[in-house]
Design a protein around this motif. Structure first.
Motif, short mmCIF file in Angstrom:
data_model
loop_
_atom_site.label_atom_id
_atom_site.label_comp_id
_atom_site.label_asym_id
_atom_site.label_seq_id
_atom_site.Cartn_x
_atom_site.Cartn_y
_atom_site.Cartn_z
N ARG A 74 -87.49 -0.84 85.64
CA ARG A 74 -88.31 -1.81 84.92
C ARG A 74 -88.14 -3.22 85.50
NH1 ARG A 74 -89.49 -1.81 78.62
NH2 ARG A 74 -89.51 0.40 79.09
N ALA A 77 -90.24 -3.40 88.40
CA ALA A 77 -91.65 -3.47 88.00
C ALA A 77 -92.07 -4.87 87.59
CB ALA A 77 -91.93 -2.48 86.87
N GLY A 102 -100.72 -2.67 81.92
CA GLY A 102 -99.92 -3.30 82.97
C GLY A 102 -98.78 -4.13 82.41
N TYR A 104 -96.54 -3.09 80.46
CA TYR A 104 -95.44 -2.20 80.10
C TYR A 104 -94.06 -2.74 80.46
CZ TYR A 104 -92.66 2.08 79.80
OH TYR A 104 -91.70 3.00 79.50
N PRO A 105 -93.86 -3.17 81.73
CA PRO A 105 -92.49 -3.58 82.09
C PRO A 105 -92.03 -4.83 81.34
CG PRO A 105 -93.99 -3.93 83.93
CD PRO A 105 -94.75 -3.16 82.90
N GLN A 107 -92.49 -5.24 78.14
CA GLN A 107 -92.32 -4.92 76.73
C GLN A 107 -91.13 -4.01 76.52
OE1 GLN A 107 -96.31 -3.39 76.15
NE2 GLN A 107 -96.75 -5.17 74.91
N GLY A 108 -90.78 -3.83 75.28
CA GLY A 108 -89.65 -2.96 74.98
C GLY A 108 -89.63 -2.71 73.49
N GLN A 157 -99.42 -7.13 85.35
CA GLN A 157 -97.99 -6.86 85.50
C GLN A 157 -97.26 -8.13 85.96
OE1 GLN A 157 -97.63 -3.22 87.72
NE2 GLN A 157 -95.40 -3.38 87.88
#
Lengths: 295, 352
Positions: A74, A77, A102, A104-105, A107-108, A157
């Motif tokens: 991550r 990314a 895009g 995603y990396p 977030q958590g 991203q």
């Protein structure tokens, strides 16, 4: 130096077949690097290796001095984005949704969707000229629009390095130019380091700051397109007899294939089709007068 | 398509988009689905061989009188309703996750070989170990499901590209064929095993008391928790492995964790109810058509709508052939098949 991506003695293989064989390369930061080569020369495989999608059999890929395969994926990314050759769009997804993926990396579990994400998505849509498509279904778009949306996803991203695997493959020439112009905009505006695998040698020569020609899993030549693209290199890397002349628009080298049938330019003839594939029964001695280009 | 208004609505990538207005907001869908589920559950308690007034049913549920015969009937129907709720939710979730993680629109516990694994394990339990109680089957069914999943995954992983969706489905089909023939061999040779097995095999939610359901709850709870939390991972996988990994997702780990959830849910549900076809196949497609491609919603809605179909199938099965019953495993196929065909005809099957 920031966003340094390099490979040292990189060996990449599928099962027992070695595709990239002991390759060392440094991708210039803030520049557009284009990788060219014949089919199966290992250019896409190299890109997958650089994007840590393929574990090296030996050697190492380093991102800012750290082994990319031992970094948290991550974290990679957030620095390095990738657009594969055939990404998969879920049925019925809207443009805004897809571009949002895009994020995603960034977030958590405890970092949910917020204003930063909205801003990143909006900026990516704007940069790729897809803002007015935001609410449309991906399936309704043309090939060129779709590719811009995928690039928007990679942009959302927000990485400093962007790897693109043949982003123009299924596009007509207008949209090929459009996509490459777009990528150039990003590079010039944000200083993004871009690495593109391309088929079209002429577009590669025009858009690359740094051109890498691959053959048999190794680098045959690299440098500024004007230094790299020569008749000898095209013969060596592609096995193609060609004339290399200055591109009348950009001045970059332009490759004109010779082929077997149209080599003597008749006075009234238009230019022979560029990209004409050599006949499989090609006998190289038979061609007549290859166009002598002004050098 | 001039819509500069797009910016004034938040450009939401992660929140489900409704800009084109063709899609019902998922929250509303969820509310409606829960309402339908409540009605279906109530119907499942109220309808049956013995006609009861709605008021009687309601009284029995909120204020049961042990001396009242009607109330006793209602209470005796309760475990069946709860079974259908739990098993339906489990199969809906498992089917959705299976389709998502394999990107195969035809993936379901039946096609992936999981049901065959469970069935073969149960036959082994009956034939070799003489187990005849449902509580005894549970462990075998779970183990059989897990083993089948391992075998299918291992076989599909052979070769260069690893476990691709197509290879997974092929390996599942092959394992199903192999196990089914072994199973037939055992059943043909042992009349006694057949007699016990056929009651499990048809797929039914009747006759499962609290004693069968309670031991399953932990499996179902853990499995459901895993899969309900897998929405983001499934969203990533739906873009293709390369994009998912490019976005920093650990694809193998996601799949492994989800596989555990699927095995727990399928194994427990199949142990309790026998193999129930079509539910895990149809529901995800139906939900995807309604709610769009965001797996966080697809999962939740599948868990709500799958029990609806199962409850309805069970109730209809109870009513259409009085005084007998059509087992729910047959009814889901009878109801599910036309639904599935309708989905296929209406829109091209979702490319996952």
């Amino acid at each position: 130096m920031q966003n340094k991506l390099e490979a040292r003695d990189l060996v990449l293989s599928y099962a027992d077949r070695t595709v990239v064989d002991g390759l060392t390369v440094e991708l210039p930061a803030g520049k557009i690097t284009v990788i060219v080569g014949a089919n199966a020369c290992g250019k896409s495989t190299l890109l997958r290796g650089l994007a840590r999608l393929l574990k090296p059999a030996s050697g190492v890929v380093e991102l800012n001095g750290r082994n990319i395969n031992s970094m948290p994926s991550r974290e990679v990314a957030r620095t390095l984005g990738l657009l594969p050759q055939t990404p998969n769009a879920p049925d019925g997804i809207t443009v805004a949704d897809l571009v949002g993926r895009g994020r995603y990396p960034h977030q958590g579990w405890f970092r949910q969707w917020n204003a930063d994400d909205d801003a990143a998505v909006a900026a990516a849509l704007e940069a790729t000229g897809t803002l007015e498509l935001a609410g449309r279904d991906i399936d309704e778009l043309s090939g060129g629009q779709r590719q811009r949306v995928w690039i928007a996803m990679a942009l959302a991203q927000q990485t400093d390095i962007l790897l693109l695997d043949e982003p123009t493959t299924f596009l007509d020439v207008t949209h090929q130019v459009e996509v490459l112009d777009l990528v150039t905009d990003l590079n010039r505006r944000a200083g993004t380091t871009v690495v593109i695998v391309l088929h079209d040698l002429n577009l590669a020569a025009r858009y690359a700051d740094h051109l890498i020609a691959m053959k048999g899993g190794c680098i045959a030549a690299q440098g500024a397109p004007a230094d790299v693209v020569t008749e000898e290199l095209v013969q060596d890397v592609f096995g193609l007899e060609a004339a290399v002349i200055p591109d009348p628009v950009s001045g970059t080298p332009m490759v004109v294939p010779v082929g077997r049938h149209h080599s003597r330019p008749a006075p009234a003839a238009k230019n022979p089709a560029v990209g004409y594939l050599p006949n499989p029964h090609d006998s190289r001695h038979e061609h007549h007068n290859p166009m002598e280009a002004a050098s | 398509m001039s819509s500069p208004a797009v910016l004034s609505t938040p450009v939401s990538g992660s929140r489900p988009a409704q800009q084109n207005g063709r899609r019902v907001p998922p929250v509303l869908l969820l509310a409606v689905s829960l309402g339908i589920l409540a009605v279906a559950a109530f119907a499942s308690v109220a309808l049956g061989a013995r006609p009861l007034s709605l008021d009687t049913v309601w009284q029995a549920l909120v204020n049961a009188d042990p001396a009242n015969g009607d109330h006793a009937v209602v209470l005796s129907r309760l475990p069946r309703t709860v079974s259908a709720l739990l098993i339906g939710a489990a199969l809906g979730l498992a089917g959705t996750a299976l389709q998502g993680m394999t990107r195969n629109p035809l993936a379901d516990p039946g096609i992936m070989g999981l049901n065959a694994g469970a069935a073969f394990a149960v036959v082994t339990a009956i034939y070799v170990f003489g187990v005849t109680s449902f509580t005894g089957y549970v462990w075998f069914a779970l183990a059989g499901t897990a083993l089948a999943a391992l075998v299918v995954y291992a076989v599909a992983s052979l070769g260069r590209e690893g476990a691709t969706p197509v290879k997974l489905a092929l390996a599942g089909a092959a394992l199903t064929a192999g196990l089914t023939s072994l199973l037939s061999a055992v059943l043909v040779s042992s009349q006694q095993t057949l007699n016990t097995f056929r009651f499990w095999q048809v797929g039914t939610v009747s006759g499962r008391g609290w004693d069968v359901l309670l031991p399953l709850i932990p499996f179902l709870a853990v499995g459901a928790a895993i899969l309900l939390a897998s929405g983001r991972a499934l969203n990533g996988l739906s873009l293709g492995d390369d994009v998912a990994r490019g976005l920093g997702q650990n694809v193998a780990l996601s799949r492994g964790v989800m596989a555990v959830g699927v095995v727990l849910l399928c194994g427990a549900a199949t142990a309790a109810a026998g193999p129930i076809a079509f539910l895990g196949l149809v529901i995800p497609h139906l939900v995807r058509g309604l709610a769009g491609p965001d797996y966080r919603w697809i999962l939740v809605l599948s868990a709500v709508l799958a029990p609806v179909l199962l409850l309805v199938a069970d109730v209809v099965g109870r009513l259409i052939l009085p005084p007998g019953e059509v087992p729910v495993g047959i009814m889901t196929a009878v109801i599910g098949a036309p639904v599935f065909i309708a989905i296929i005809r209406r829109r091209k099957l979702a490319e996952l």
